[in-house]
Design a protein around this motif. Structure first.
Motif, PDB file in Angstrom:
ATOM      1  N   HIS A  10       0.848  -1.186   0.000  1.00 19.12           N
ATOM      2  CA  HIS A  10       0.000   0.000   0.000  1.00 19.12           C
ATOM      3  C   HIS A  10       0.886   1.240   0.000  1.00 19.12           C
ATOM      4  N   PRO A  11       0.566   2.257  -0.783  1.00 20.23           N
ATOM      5  CA  PRO A  11       1.365   3.488  -0.744  1.00 20.23           C
ATOM      6  C   PRO A  11       1.300   4.136   0.636  1.00 20.23           C
ATOM      7  N   GLU A  22      -7.703  -7.312   5.378  1.00 21.10           N
ATOM      8  CA  GLU A  22      -6.505  -7.352   6.207  1.00 21.10           C
ATOM      9  C   GLU A  22      -5.871  -5.980   6.409  1.00 21.10           C
ATOM     10  N   ARG A  23      -6.123  -5.044   5.501  1.00 17.96           N
ATOM     11  CA  ARG A  23      -5.506  -3.735   5.601  1.00 17.96           C
ATOM     12  C   ARG A  23      -6.354  -2.794   6.456  1.00 17.96           C
ATOM     13  N   SER A  24      -5.701  -1.948   7.191  1.00 14.74           N
ATOM     14  CA  SER A  24      -6.391  -0.914   7.952  1.00 14.74           C
ATOM     15  C   SER A  24      -5.444   0.261   8.103  1.00 14.74           C
ATOM     16  N   ALA A  25      -6.031   1.447   8.325  1.00 14.62           N
ATOM     17  CA  ALA A  25      -5.205   2.641   8.521  1.00 14.62           C
ATOM     18  C   ALA A  25      -4.320   2.480   9.745  1.00 14.62           C
ATOM     19  N   LEU A  26      -4.848   1.866  10.793  1.00 16.67           N
ATOM     20  CA  LEU A  26      -4.066   1.684  12.016  1.00 16.67           C
ATOM     21  C   LEU A  26      -2.814   0.847  11.744  1.00 16.67           C
ATOM     22  N   LYS A  27      -2.978  -0.279  11.069  1.00 13.70           N
ATOM     23  CA  LYS A  27      -1.831  -1.152  10.782  1.00 13.70           C
ATOM     24  C   LYS A  27      -0.839  -0.485   9.846  1.00 13.70           C
ATOM     25  N   LEU A  28      -1.350   0.127   8.795  1.00 13.27           N
ATOM     26  CA  LEU A  28      -0.466   0.738   7.805  1.00 13.27           C
ATOM     27  C   LEU A  28       0.331   1.893   8.399  1.00 13.27           C
ATOM     28  N   LEU A  29      -0.334   2.747   9.185  1.00  7.46           N
ATOM     29  CA  LEU A  29       0.363   3.885   9.763  1.00  7.46           C
ATOM     30  C   LEU A  29       1.319   3.440  10.869  1.00  7.46           C
ATOM     31  N   ARG A  30       0.934   2.429  11.614  1.00 10.43           N
ATOM     32  CA  ARG A  30       1.846   1.879  12.631  1.00 10.43           C
ATOM     33  C   ARG A  30       3.141   1.416  11.984  1.00 10.43           C
ATOM     34  N   ASP A  31       3.025   0.705  10.869  1.00  6.81           N
ATOM     35  CA  ASP A  31       4.222   0.238  10.173  1.00  6.81           C
ATOM     36  C   ASP A  31       4.990   1.397   9.538  1.00  6.81           C
ATOM     37  N   GLN A  32       4.249   2.381   9.047  1.00 12.62           N
ATOM     38  CA  GLN A  32       4.867   3.537   8.391  1.00 12.62           C
ATOM     39  C   GLN A  32       5.708   4.350   9.379  1.00 12.62           C
ATOM     40  N   LEU A  33       5.192   4.518  10.621  1.00  9.01           N
ATOM     41  CA  LEU A  33       5.898   5.314  11.634  1.00  9.01           C
ATOM     42  C   LEU A  33       6.762   4.467  12.556  1.00  9.01           C
ATOM     43  N   LYS A  41      -7.244   9.833   5.192  1.00  8.76           N
ATOM     44  CA  LYS A  41      -7.613   8.441   4.928  1.00  8.76           C
ATOM     45  C   LYS A  41      -8.307   8.317   3.581  1.00  8.76           C
ATOM     46  N   PRO A  42      -7.843   7.425   2.726  1.00 10.56           N
ATOM     47  CA  PRO A  42      -8.563   7.209   1.467  1.00 10.56           C
ATOM     48  C   PRO A  42      -9.858   6.457   1.691  1.00 10.56           C
ATOM     49  N   ALA A  43     -10.840   6.697   0.837  1.00  5.95           N
ATOM     50  CA  ALA A  43     -12.074   5.920   0.878  1.00  5.95           C
ATOM     51  C   ALA A  43     -11.748   4.459   0.602  1.00  5.95           C
ATOM     52  N   GLY A  44     -12.433   3.554   1.303  1.00  6.70           N
ATOM     53  CA  GLY A  44     -12.231   2.124   1.090  1.00  6.70           C
ATOM     54  C   GLY A  44     -11.245   1.488   2.047  1.00  6.70           C
ATOM     55  N   LEU A  45     -10.701   2.261   2.994  1.00  4.90           N
ATOM     56  CA  LEU A  45      -9.734   1.731   3.954  1.00  4.90           C
ATOM     57  C   LEU A  45     -10.355   1.740   5.346  1.00  4.90           C
ATOM     58  N   LEU A  46     -10.341   0.589   6.020  1.00  5.68           N
ATOM     59  CA  LEU A  46     -10.812   0.507   7.395  1.00  5.68           C
ATOM     60  C   LEU A  46      -9.922   1.341   8.314  1.00  5.68           C
ATOM     61  N   VAL A  47     -10.502   1.856   9.395  1.00  2.01           N
ATOM     62  CA  VAL A  47      -9.686   2.527  10.405  1.00  2.01           C
ATOM     63  C   VAL A  47      -8.867   1.503  11.177  1.00  2.01           C
ATOM     64  N   HIS A  48      -9.492   0.400  11.548  1.00  5.03           N
ATOM     65  CA  HIS A  48      -8.820  -0.667  12.304  1.00  5.03           C
ATOM     66  C   HIS A  48      -9.491  -1.991  11.945  1.00  5.03           C
ATOM     67  N   PRO A  49      -8.858  -3.119  12.223  1.00  5.46           N
ATOM     68  CA  PRO A  49      -9.492  -4.400  11.915  1.00  5.46           C
ATOM     69  C   PRO A  49     -10.861  -4.512  12.572  1.00  5.46           C
ATOM     70  N   SER A  50     -11.815  -5.113  11.846  1.00 10.60           N
ATOM     71  CA  SER A  50     -13.182  -5.201  12.332  1.00 10.60           C
ATOM     72  C   SER A  50     -13.787  -6.546  11.982  1.00 10.60           C
ATOM     73  N   ALA A  51     -14.551  -7.096  12.925  1.00  7.44           N
ATOM     74  CA  ALA A  51     -15.257  -8.351  12.663  1.00  7.44           C
ATOM     75  C   ALA A  51     -16.319  -8.168  11.594  1.00  7.44           C
ATOM     76  N   LEU A  52     -16.776  -6.926  11.380  1.00 10.61           N
ATOM     77  CA  LEU A  52     -17.788  -6.662  10.366  1.00 10.61           C
ATOM     78  C   LEU A  52     -17.211  -6.778   8.959  1.00 10.61           C
ATOM     79  N   ASP A  53     -15.885  -6.736   8.849  1.00  5.90           N
ATOM     80  CA  ASP A  53     -15.215  -6.843   7.549  1.00  5.90           C
ATOM     81  C   ASP A  53     -13.993  -7.734   7.741  1.00  5.90           C
ATOM     82  N   ALA A  54     -14.254  -8.977   8.200  1.00  6.10           N
ATOM     83  CA  ALA A  54     -13.187  -9.852   8.678  1.00  6.10           C
ATOM     84  C   ALA A  54     -12.198 -10.248   7.583  1.00  6.10           C
TER      85      ALA A  54
END
Length: 234
Positions: A4-5, A37-48, A21-34
């Motif tokens: 992911h960019p 695998e990608r989420s803003a929380l995970k991506l930004l955690r890895d980015q920083l 945040k781009p449209a189509g990206l979860l904020v954090h992992p959710s059981a509603l969209d199990a």
């Protein structure tokens, strides 16, 4: 899976970080969209390269300003500010029809929009809006009319209920375009074909909060290129 960019960082200090945040990206992992695998929380955690705490939520389909705390103390401080309504938020939305030029939607909402409202506690909810533009496009969704009307809105939720903006505009019969849960499929499809973009037309463009020294901190995310035809009508 393709990498992911990097997420666009709008603000970074020792306490918080805000992204667009781009449209189509979860904020954090959710059981509603199990399956996602990608989420803003995970991506930004890895980015920083550090642990982060989400301070508020945006729906997966919503774009715009999203703020995280960078340490536990900031998470407590800012989390309370978001919960208490001390943080001002402004959204752009495209809705069906032409609502009044300005107004408020004062209508209690059930806590969980995924469940039937009956039997749930109803929570006080208030949304303020201003109409920025009336738009009429030359295609028919309803056979009684040769054209279709939409409005670009500036929206300020004064409480923080889940799906509040989407549910409130459905309540006044002006649902958001692209909303597959609370909107109208025929209008969603017609606008997607007309604009060549399929999305929920909701963008968090501005958050205003008090900085660590008591100064107001304003974080803004410009609407994407797909919003240009709508903004030009304003």
């Amino acid at each position: 899976m393709q990498p992911h960019p990097a997420l666009p960082i709008l603000h970074l200090d020792e306490h918080i970080v805000a992204i667009d945040k781009p449209a189509g990206l979860l904020v954090h992992p959710s059981a509603l969209d199990a399956h996602e695998e990608r989420s803003a929380l995970k991506l930004l955690r890895d980015q920083l390269g550090q642990r982060l705490w989400p301070l508020h939520r945006l729906d997966k389909a919503t774009s715009g300003v999203l703020v995280f705390a960078r340490h536990a103390d900031a998470a407590r401080q800012w989390g309370q500010a978001f919960e208490s309504g001390a943080v001002r938020k402004r959204y752009l939305a495209l809705v069906r029809g032409w609502p009044p030029a300005a107004g408020e939607i004062d209508h209690p909402l059930a806590r969980d929009p995924e469940l039937p409202s009956t039997g749930q506690p109803m929570l006080a909810s208030l949304t303020r809006y201003e109409r920025l533009a009336c738009i009429e496009w030359p295609f028919s969704v309803d056979g009684r009319h040769a054209s279709s009307r939409y409005a670009l809105m500036a929206v300020e939720p004064l409480s923080g209920r889940r799906h509040q903006i989407r549910r409130h505009f459905k309540q006044i019969a002006h649902p958001l375009v692209g909303d597959t849960t609370h909107g109208k499929g025929a209008h969603n499809r017609a606008v997607a074909q007309w604009l060549g973009v399929q999305r929920l037309w909701l963008h968090a463009e501005r958050i205003e909060l008090t900085g660590g020294e008591g100064l107001p901190l304003v974080i803004e995310a410009a609407a994407g290129e797909e919003w240009r035809p709508l903004l030009q009508a304003a």
